[in-house]
Design an enzyme around this catalytic site. Structure first.
Site, short mmCIF file in Angstrom:
data_model
loop_
_atom_site.label_atom_id
_atom_site.label_comp_id
_atom_site.label_asym_id
_atom_site.label_seq_id
_atom_site.Cartn_x
_atom_site.Cartn_y
_atom_site.Cartn_z
N GLY A 70 0.80 -1.22 0.00
CA GLY A 70 0.00 0.00 0.00
C GLY A 70 0.83 1.27 0.00
CE1 TYR A 74 -1.84 11.60 11.96
CE2 TYR A 74 -4.17 11.12 12.14
CZ TYR A 74 -3.02 11.67 12.66
OH TYR A 74 -3.06 12.28 13.89
N GLY A 137 -3.42 -2.93 5.41
CA GLY A 137 -2.19 -3.24 4.70
C GLY A 137 -1.49 -4.38 5.41
CB CYS A 166 -4.99 4.43 0.44
SG CYS A 166 -5.39 4.13 2.18
#
Length: 205
Positions: A70, A74, A137, A166
């Protein structure tokens, strides 16, 4: 044997990342699987596919380059993060099946509160309408997973505006608080971990 659930509270990202790597590198065929429930202080994480141009501006939040799949995302207080340290070979679960199980766990949790969420082909995570509420991820090493899923609960979403979440420019990000769901990150972690255990039990059944 179901995974051991560990509630680690609010912990810095870098040592947690190192601990995941160390756990995975040192585990044996007999090592019990673990699920870690955490919150992190503000941090951006940049996955293996991450491109620097997806970080739009410096807002004083540290950036950690990591080995999950990925792009950039945050993490911060009020978001629950669940790490899945699983021996997929032993569980006889394929990576795609694990991703589906993680997404379904979030979808099922939100459904309990009357929220219709969905997954998207080619864009891992969980969405409500056009907005992303959970990101995931993973990294697989020697048939074992680490990293996991983050669910936005009751947090300051403004740091997402400094990145392309992303890797998608202009992607809207939402949280359970936006739907007046009375959940803390701690409570969400407890409930989401139970859904994850149910999904893993079904996959392994």
């Amino acid at each position: 044997m179901p995974p051991v659930v560990k509630r680690l509270g609010r912990v810095d990202y870098q040592p947690t990342f190192q601990a995941m790597q160390d756990f995975t590198a040192s585990r044996t065929a007999e090592t019990p699987d673990e699920i870690w429930i955490v919150e992190h202080p503000p941090v951006y994480t940049l996955g293996q596919a991450g491109k620097p141009e997806h970080i739009l501006r410096d807002v004083g939040i540290p950036l950690v380059k990591i080995d999950r799949g990925g792009q950039v995302t945050y993490h911060g207080p009020g978001q629950v993060v669940i790490y899945l340290l699983l021996d997929l070979s032993r569980l006889k679960i394929k990576v795609r099946e694990l991703v589906t199980a993680i997404e379904q766990s979030v979808i099922d949790l939100l459904a309990e509160y009357g929220i219709t969420a969905e997954r998207r082909d080619g864009a891992p995570g969980v969405y409500v309408g056009e907005a992303k509420i959970a990101a995931l991820g993973l990294r697989i090493r020697n048939g074992c997973s680490y990293h996991g899923v983050s669910l936005n609960v009751d947090m300051d979403l403004s740091p997402f505006a400094a990145i392309n979440p992303c890797g998608y420019a202009g992607l809207k990000v939402i949280q359970t608080k936006d739907f007046n769901i009375p959940l803390t990150a701690h409570e969400a972690g407890e409930q989401l971990s139970q859904h994850l255990l149910q999904q893993l039990d079904q996959k392994n059944g």
